[in-house]
Design an enzyme around this catalytic site. Structure first.
Site, PDB file in Angstrom:
ATOM      1  N   GLY A  68      59.766  11.099  78.268  1.00  0.00           N
ATOM      2  CA  GLY A  68      59.627  11.442  76.697  1.00  0.00           C
ATOM      3  C   GLY A  68      57.652  11.322  76.714  1.00  0.00           C
ATOM      4  O   GLY A  68      56.790  10.554  77.393  1.00  0.00           O
ATOM      5  N   ASP A  69      57.630  11.642  75.273  1.00  0.00           N
ATOM      6  CA  ASP A  69      56.202  11.055  74.959  1.00  0.00           C
ATOM      7  C   ASP A  69      56.210  11.135  73.355  1.00  0.00           C
ATOM      8  O   ASP A  69      57.382  10.778  72.614  1.00  0.00           O
ATOM      9  CB  ASP A  69      54.753  11.367  75.508  1.00  0.00           C
ATOM     10  CG  ASP A  69      53.770  11.556  75.276  1.00  0.00           C
ATOM     11  OD1 ASP A  69      53.045  10.248  75.664  1.00  0.00           O
ATOM     12  OD2 ASP A  69      52.451  12.095  74.583  1.00  0.00           O
ATOM     13  N   LYS A  82      54.423  15.616  86.816  1.00  0.00           N
ATOM     14  CA  LYS A  82      55.802  14.127  86.607  1.00  0.00           C
ATOM     15  C   LYS A  82      55.028  13.793  85.677  1.00  0.00           C
ATOM     16  O   LYS A  82      53.572  13.153  85.508  1.00  0.00           O
ATOM     17  CB  LYS A  82      56.164  12.449  87.185  1.00  0.00           C
ATOM     18  CG  LYS A  82      56.718  11.223  86.607  1.00  0.00           C
ATOM     19  CD  LYS A  82      57.712  11.607  86.857  1.00  0.00           C
ATOM     20  CE  LYS A  82      58.754  11.001  85.356  1.00  0.00           C
ATOM     21  NZ  LYS A  82      59.047  11.460  84.290  1.00  0.00           N
ATOM     22  N   LYS A 115      52.628  17.707  81.785  1.00  0.00           N
ATOM     23  CA  LYS A 115      52.613  16.834  80.701  1.00  0.00           C
ATOM     24  C   LYS A 115      52.702  18.509  80.150  1.00  0.00           C
ATOM     25  O   LYS A 115      52.568  19.355  80.699  1.00  0.00           O
ATOM     26  CB  LYS A 115      51.554  16.793  80.096  1.00  0.00           C
ATOM     27  CG  LYS A 115      51.601  16.095  78.718  1.00  0.00           C
ATOM     28  CD  LYS A 115      51.795  14.178  79.448  1.00  0.00           C
ATOM     29  CE  LYS A 115      52.303  13.455  78.231  1.00  0.00           C
ATOM     30  NZ  LYS A 115      51.847  12.227  78.367  1.00  0.00           N
TER      31      LYS A 115
HETATM   32  P1  NDP Z   1      56.400   7.547  69.677  1.00  0.00           P
HETATM   33  O1  NDP Z   1      56.183   8.716  69.379  1.00  0.00           O
HETATM   34  O2  NDP Z   1      57.571   6.820  69.599  1.00  0.00           O
HETATM   35  O3  NDP Z   1      55.859   6.594  68.218  1.00  0.00           O
HETATM   36  C1  NDP Z   1      53.888   6.852  67.640  1.00  0.00           C
HETATM   37  C2  NDP Z   1      53.347   6.144  67.333  1.00  0.00           C
HETATM   38  O4  NDP Z   1      52.023   6.940  66.748  1.00  0.00           O
HETATM   39  C3  NDP Z   1      54.059   6.285  65.752  1.00  0.00           C
HETATM   40  O5  NDP Z   1      54.081   5.770  64.708  1.00  0.00           O
HETATM   41  C4  NDP Z   1      52.974   7.696  65.195  1.00  0.00           C
HETATM   42  O6  NDP Z   1      52.986   8.023  63.682  1.00  0.00           O
HETATM   43  C5  NDP Z   1      51.603   7.011  65.357  1.00  0.00           C
HETATM   44  N1  NDP Z   1      51.205   8.395  65.719  1.00  0.00           N
HETATM   45  C6  NDP Z   1      51.024   9.552  66.650  1.00  0.00           C
HETATM   46  N2  NDP Z   1      50.748  10.639  66.230  1.00  0.00           N
HETATM   47  C7  NDP Z   1      49.910   9.810  64.716  1.00  0.00           C
HETATM   48  C8  NDP Z   1      48.488  10.674  64.627  1.00  0.00           C
HETATM   49  N3  NDP Z   1      47.423  11.513  64.511  1.00  0.00           N
HETATM   50  N4  NDP Z   1      47.642   9.327  63.695  1.00  0.00           N
HETATM   51  C9  NDP Z   1      47.776   8.210  63.519  1.00  0.00           C
HETATM   52  N5  NDP Z   1      48.756   7.704  64.666  1.00  0.00           N
HETATM   53  C10 NDP Z   1      50.018   8.683  64.773  1.00  0.00           C
HETATM   54  O7  NDP Z   1      55.032   7.840  70.475  1.00  0.00           O
HETATM   55  P2  NDP Z   1      54.781   6.659  71.616  1.00  0.00           P
HETATM   56  O8  NDP Z   1      54.966   5.130  71.277  1.00  0.00           O
HETATM   57  O9  NDP Z   1      55.804   7.129  73.296  1.00  0.00           O
HETATM   58  O10 NDP Z   1      53.536   7.224  72.168  1.00  0.00           O
HETATM   59  C11 NDP Z   1      52.601   6.715  71.656  1.00  0.00           C
HETATM   60  C12 NDP Z   1      51.199   6.222  72.233  1.00  0.00           C
HETATM   61  O11 NDP Z   1      51.551   5.993  73.626  1.00  0.00           O
HETATM   62  C13 NDP Z   1      51.237   8.480  72.593  1.00  0.00           C
HETATM   63  O12 NDP Z   1      49.725   8.617  73.124  1.00  0.00           O
HETATM   64  C14 NDP Z   1      51.586   8.444  74.085  1.00  0.00           C
HETATM   65  O13 NDP Z   1      50.986   9.606  75.014  1.00  0.00           O
HETATM   66  C15 NDP Z   1      51.002   7.252  74.695  1.00  0.00           C
HETATM   67  N6  NDP Z   1      52.593   6.355  76.307  1.00  0.00           N
HETATM   68  C16 NDP Z   1      53.258   6.522  75.675  1.00  0.00           C
HETATM   69  C17 NDP Z   1      54.035   6.406  77.326  1.00  0.00           C
HETATM   70  C18 NDP Z   1      55.906   6.334  77.135  1.00  0.00           C
HETATM   71  O14 NDP Z   1      56.189   5.739  78.013  1.00  0.00           O
HETATM   72  N7  NDP Z   1      56.125   6.793  75.556  1.00  0.00           N
HETATM   73  C19 NDP Z   1      53.672   5.916  78.341  1.00  0.00           C
HETATM   74  C20 NDP Z   1      52.000   5.786  78.199  1.00  0.00           C
HETATM   75  C21 NDP Z   1      51.575   6.402  76.925  1.00  0.00           C
HETATM   76  P3  NDP Z   1      54.039   8.680  62.543  1.00  0.00           P
HETATM   77  O15 NDP Z   1      55.423   8.049  62.715  1.00  0.00           O
HETATM   78  O16 NDP Z   1      53.496   8.724  61.939  1.00  0.00           O
HETATM   79  O17 NDP Z   1      53.504  10.071  63.489  1.00  0.00           O
HETATM   80  O1  2IT Z   2      51.866   8.927  78.981  1.00  0.00           O
HETATM   81  C1  2IT Z   2      52.478   8.867  79.852  1.00  0.00           C
HETATM   82  O2  2IT Z   2      52.841   8.203  80.712  1.00  0.00           O
HETATM   83  C2  2IT Z   2      54.409   9.209  79.161  1.00  0.00           C
HETATM   84  N1  2IT Z   2      54.415   9.796  78.713  1.00  0.00           N
HETATM   85  C3  2IT Z   2      55.143   8.772  80.564  1.00  0.00           C
HETATM   86  C4  2IT Z   2      55.569  10.122  81.957  1.00  0.00           C
HETATM   87  C5  2IT Z   2      56.879   9.929  82.416  1.00  0.00           C
HETATM   88  O3  2IT Z   2      57.221  10.506  83.277  1.00  0.00           O
HETATM   89  O4  2IT Z   2      57.400   8.054  82.158  1.00  0.00           O
END
Ligand code: NDP
Ligand code: 2IT
Length: 445
Positions: free
Chosen positions: A165-166, A90, A126
């Protein structure tokens, strides 16, 4: 040489071209020293650490697709099926130009412990691709997702591997991926999470990671006789995690003054107007710079690391890995920041993370702090299995309970091994123990 040092040396030698993976393994193994030393014979006998640092399987494939001008592109994609000791693989899918095998291995490795901390039956995985959804039309994104799933479908399933998603993969992408899976297999099943509410998604999944982050922050502060209320918070990122962290922090009475993207950051001392951010990011798919054009009193600054120089009480990195280096960590502490909770995966370098611990900050590392997203994904799987959907309130209540439980487990494990308040050690040990026991019980596999 100690067992931990032996395995660490071997990981460094075998994965020299994967610095993020080495970083993640180093952090975890270093924090497991106490528990590994206390059980060395057993863990060595079953080669628990050697098996833990090697993915069960990595699938690598090409993704050919056609753009709106009729030109053909080929991207590289992966699914890292890291560990299935406690449940089906997952974890999310990341679409971003920086994606490579090492980054997905670090994310998959982290996911194993994070998923264990949720107390739900999910293993770690992942995947993703170096495809960049930015600037692509909906049709191009659909073409890419369909081609991606045309290979991935044969490796996943509701009881084997359940992606979500991520970065770069949100509701739109999950919809296209689900549609193609269903079309190829003929199965209407919970093979992906983060689905839309009209086709099997869970209420509160969109909000879960950001909300969970603030719930565990509140829990950590509560144990210090403090709370989120009245705190000045700096958030990086302006995607899914950042937006809902901001929403919950504001609901609990914090003043969030920044948001960012990979180009720059905005500061709004009056408190971020989230309706404007949502319109820019969720509706128009625009850039955070536009916030400063729309909101009087807000300013825009180029570059992403400057955000950590904005004075605050609480820092919530919600963008990407290694966004806080030692210099940024020092700036935060110098300016009075006393709490850090990580929404992004591994947003702090090893040096930054050690600095926060050294300075005695309230510091909740990613695998505990952002586990709310995957936890609600697992609840989405439960709802799909029983073909029912729960109310927003029910899912949100369960999320709160899960985050409080993660805080308790993390804090207890830290204290048990003599590192009270060190939630890095606590989260790694608490996540590890369950996985290790399950691996031993299932024999050498
Ligand atoms: P999104 O794609 O929705 O948003 C990502 C954000 O981070 C954007 O504002 C993006 O800016 C910025 N970003 C991405 N790459 C870079 C970079 N190299 N340098 C600076 N800014 C950057 O992703 P999420 O919000 O889902 O994910 C954000 C973080 O949270 C990640 O680390 C992800 O692994 C983690 N995460 C997400 C989960 C989820 O449920 N979605 C769960 C747990 C962790 P830009 O538009 O300019 O790329
Ligand atoms: O980093 C993370 O935990 C996620 N991007 C969410 C993973 C998930 O299966 O909901």
């Amino acid at each position: 040489m100690s067992y931990v040092d032996e395995v660490l040396a071997s990981v460094k030698a075998k994965n020299a071209s994967e610095p993020e993976f080495i970083q993640a393994v180093t952090e975890v193994l270093e924090s497991l020293r106490a528990v590994v030393d206390a059980n060395e014979e057993k863990y060595r006998k079953y080669a628990v650490l050697e098996r833990l640092v090697e993915p069960e399987r990595i699938i690598s494939f090409r993704v050919p697709w056609v753009d709106d001008k009729g030109e053909v592109h080929v991207n590289r994609a992966y699914r890292v099926e890291f560990n299935s000791a406690i449940g089906p693989y997952k974890g999310g899918l990341r679409f971003h130009p920086s994606v490579n095998q090492g980054i997905l291995k670090f994310l998959g490795f982290e996911q194993v412990f994070k998923n264990s901390l949720t107390s739900l039956p999910i293993g770690g995985g992942k995947g993703g691709s170096d495809f960049d959804p930015k600037g692509k039309s909906d049709r191009e994104v659909m073409a890419f997702c369909q081609s991606f799933m045309t290979e991935l479908y044969r490796h996943i399933g509701k009881d084997t591997d359940v992606p979500a998603g991520d970065i770069g993969v949100g509701g739109r992408e999950i919809g296209y991926l689900f549609g193609q899976y269903k079309r190829i297999t003929g199965l209407y099943e919970g093979v992906l999470t983060g689905k839309g509410l009209t086709y099997g998604g869970s209420l509160a999944r969109t909000e879960a990671t950001g909300y969970g982050l603030i719930y565990i922050l509140e829990e950590m502060l509560r144990h210090k006789g403090d709370s989120v209320k009245g705190k000045k918070a700096v958030i990086s990122g302006s995607g899914n995690v950042a937006i809902y962290a901001c929403q919950k922090a504001q609901e609990l009475g914090a003043r969030v003054i920044t948001m960012s993207d990979s180009n720059g950051y905005v500061v709004d001392e009056n408190g971020i107007d989230l309706a404007v951010v949502k319109d820019i990011k969720e509706v128009k798919r625009g850039r955070i710079k536009e916030y400063a054009d729309r909101v009087p009193g807000a300013s825009y600054h180029e570059g992403c690391s400057g955000v950590w120089g904005v004075p605050c009480d609480v820092a919530l990195p919600c963008a990407t890995q290694n966004e806080i280096d030692l210099e940024s960590a020092k700036k935060l502490v110098e300016n009075g920041c006393t709490s850090v909770a990580e929404g992004a995966n591994m947003p702090s370098t090893l040096e930054a993370s050690n600095y926060f611990l050294e300075k005695g900050l309230n510091y909740m590392p990613a695998k505990a702090a952002n586990a709310g997203g995957v936890a609600v994904s697992a609840l989405e799987m439960s709802q799909n299995s029983e073909r029912l959907s729960w109310s927003f309130e029910e899912v949100d209540e369960r999320l709160k309970g899960i985050m409080a439980n993660i805080y308790r487990m993390t804090s207890e494990a830290a204290s048990k091994y003599g590192h009270e308040g060190n939630f890095v050690i606590g989260a790694n040990i608490a996540g590890f123990e369950k996985v290790a026991e399950a691996m031993i019980a299932q024999g050498i596999c």
